[in-house]
Design a protein around this motif. Structure first.
Motif, PDB file in Angstrom:
ATOM      1  N   LYS A  71     -10.950   2.390  -2.417  1.00 46.16           N
ATOM      2  CA  LYS A  71     -11.241   3.035  -1.133  1.00 46.16           C
ATOM      3  C   LYS A  71     -10.077   2.879  -0.164  1.00 46.16           C
ATOM      4  N   GLU A  72      -9.488   1.689  -0.138  1.00 55.22           N
ATOM      5  CA  GLU A  72      -8.337   1.458   0.731  1.00 55.22           C
ATOM      6  C   GLU A  72      -7.170   2.362   0.350  1.00 55.22           C
ATOM      7  N   SER A  99       0.818  -1.209   0.000  1.00 54.56           N
ATOM      8  CA  SER A  99       0.000   0.000   0.000  1.00 54.56           C
ATOM      9  C   SER A  99       0.853   1.261   0.000  1.00 54.56           C
ATOM     10  N   ILE A 103     -13.187  -1.748  -3.832  1.00 56.85           N
ATOM     11  CA  ILE A 103     -12.759  -1.863  -2.433  1.00 56.85           C
ATOM     12  C   ILE A 103     -11.305  -1.414  -2.287  1.00 56.85           C
ATOM     13  N   LYS A 104     -10.469  -1.841  -3.220  1.00 53.74           N
ATOM     14  CA  LYS A 104      -9.050  -1.463  -3.163  1.00 53.74           C
ATOM     15  C   LYS A 104      -8.873   0.034  -3.413  1.00 53.74           C
ATOM     16  N   GLU A 153      -7.758   5.887   1.514  1.00 54.80           N
ATOM     17  CA  GLU A 153      -7.480   5.989   2.951  1.00 54.80           C
ATOM     18  C   GLU A 153      -5.977   5.986   3.218  1.00 54.80           C
ATOM     19  N   ASP A 154      -5.246   5.140   2.475  1.00 54.96           N
ATOM     20  CA  ASP A 154      -3.796   5.079   2.655  1.00 54.96           C
ATOM     21  C   ASP A 154      -3.128   6.384   2.242  1.00 54.96           C
TER      22      ASP A 154
END
Length: 155
Positions: A110-111, A81, A107-108, A114-115
């Motif tokens: 969104k991750e 990430s 989903i990735k 956030e990262d």
């Protein structure tokens, strides 16, 4: 060479090999301050070299925009990430970020968003180190794999 430091009442004894130095407290504090300064501050030459290296890496990363999606998807599966965040942040135009986001599942994405918010303070040195050791070799591997697949499809 072993370096040993012993604290006496009002001074330090520093043993470096066969050499023994006696440092007063003020001298030891000044030495620590100078070492901190040298570790944290870059000389103008170091700063210029770092900027040149950053620009060279930006040019390489910008070539990702022209790479086919399957190669990008393969490369993204191998990156952590923080490495994806580095790729997104190294490009000032946002084209690489758009390319990465379009090749990730929702989903990735969104991750990764956030990262990106989480990793605000990535140093240039760390980013360039990650680029040299992991990201660029992974990009090369993905491109070579894609070329191999194309060559097999042509037969």
């Amino acid at each position: 060479m072993d370096i040993k430091v012993k604290r006496k009442d009002d001074h330090f004894l520093v043993e470096a090999g066969f050499v023994i130095l006696t440092l007063e407290m003020a001298a030891a504090n000044a030495l620590v301050d100078q070492m901190d300064y040298r570790l944290k501050q870059l000389t103008p030459e170091d700063e210029a070299a770092l900027e040149r290296s950053l620009e060279a890496h930006r040019k390489i990363v910008m070539k990702m925009v022209d790479i086919e999606n399957p190669a990008i998807q393969f490369m993204l599966t191998e990156l952590t990430s923080i490495q994806k965040v580095i790729l997104c942040k190294i490009d000032n135009t946002g084209k690489v970020r758009d390319k990465i986001m379009s090749n990730l599942p929702k989903i990735k994405r969104k991750e990764l968003e956030e990262d990106i918010q989480l990793y605000q303070k990535i140093t240039v040195k760390k980013a360039l180190n990650q680029m040299d050791q992991f990201i660029i070799p992974s990009l090369k591997k993905a491109i070579q794999m894609r070329k191999k697949i194309r060559a097999e499809d042509d037969f």
